[in-house]
Design a protein around this motif. Structure first.
Motif, mmCIF file in Angstrom:
data_model
loop_
_atom_site.group_PDB
_atom_site.id
_atom_site.type_symbol
_atom_site.label_atom_id
_atom_site.label_comp_id
_atom_site.label_asym_id
_atom_site.label_seq_id
_atom_site.Cartn_x
_atom_site.Cartn_y
_atom_site.Cartn_z
ATOM 1 N N UNK A 1 -11.325 48.485 68.543
ATOM 2 C CA UNK A 1 -10.500 49.572 68.019
ATOM 3 C C UNK A 1 -11.085 50.105 66.722
ATOM 4 N N UNK A 2 -10.795 51.336 66.387
ATOM 5 C CA UNK A 2 -11.245 51.876 65.094
ATOM 6 C C UNK A 2 -10.780 50.980 63.948
ATOM 7 N N UNK A 3 -11.687 50.764 63.003
ATOM 8 C CA UNK A 3 -11.398 49.870 61.887
ATOM 9 C C UNK A 3 -11.787 48.432 62.148
ATOM 10 N N UNK A 4 -12.129 48.117 63.374
ATOM 11 C CA UNK A 4 -12.489 46.759 63.736
ATOM 12 C C UNK A 4 -13.929 46.420 63.415
ATOM 13 N N UNK A 5 -14.322 45.212 63.814
ATOM 14 C CA UNK A 5 -15.667 44.706 63.524
ATOM 15 C C UNK A 5 -16.314 44.133 64.776
ATOM 16 N N UNK A 6 -17.635 44.189 64.778
ATOM 17 C CA UNK A 6 -18.443 43.534 65.798
ATOM 18 C C UNK A 6 -19.704 43.008 65.145
ATOM 19 N N UNK A 7 -20.267 41.968 65.738
ATOM 20 C CA UNK A 7 -21.548 41.448 65.260
ATOM 21 C C UNK A 7 -22.524 41.414 66.419
ATOM 22 N N UNK A 8 -23.601 42.168 66.279
ATOM 23 C CA UNK A 8 -24.643 42.190 67.286
ATOM 24 C C UNK A 8 -25.736 41.187 66.925
ATOM 25 N N UNK A 9 -26.310 40.583 67.956
ATOM 26 C CA UNK A 9 -27.434 39.667 67.768
ATOM 27 C C UNK A 9 -28.580 40.100 68.671
ATOM 28 N N UNK A 10 -29.781 39.812 68.218
ATOM 29 C CA UNK A 10 -30.965 40.103 69.018
ATOM 30 C C UNK A 10 -31.957 38.969 68.809
#
Length: 119
Positions: free
Chosen positions: A13-22
């Motif tokens: 949702x807007x305002x939320x967070x995510x963490x991408x990994x590579x």
């Protein structure tokens, strides 16, 4: 051969967070710059953030103060912490790595991970 495998995308949702990994694997002695790019539908791929092997970073103006790039050199892994996400951050996010091969540098891309910001 070298493989870059991204993970961590999804719907938020807007305002939320995510963490991408590579994670990079394969024939790697060292990696110089690692970067995150994104491509939204109908738009060109753009640089989001980059980090050198020494830890120097740069960011697109649109994500400054909200996104943080980091890396673990020993594990050949780069991360993108994304906070205060906006609908306009919706895109496929791609990992990119520059790997020195003697006098040349080879560039590699991951397959991409979808990030969708929507209520």
């Amino acid at each position: 051969q070298v493989q870059l495998v991204e993970s961590g995308g999804g719907l938020v949702q807007p305002g939320g967070s995510l963490r991408l990994s590579c994670a990079a694997s394969g024939s790697i002695f060292s990696i110089s710059a690692m970067s995150w790019y994104r491509q939204a539908p109908g738009k060109q791929r753009e640089l989001v953030a980059a980090i050198t092997s020494g830890g120097s970073t740069n960011y697109a103006d649109s994500v400054k103060g909200r996104f943080t790039i980091s890396r673990t050199n020993a594990e050949n892994t780069v991360y993108l912490q994304m906070n205060s996400l906006k609908p306009e951050d919706t895109a496929v996010y791609y990992c990119n790595a520059d790997i020195p091969r003697g006098v040349i540098t080879q560039n590699y891309w991951g397959q991409g991970t979808q990030v969708t910001v929507s209520s």
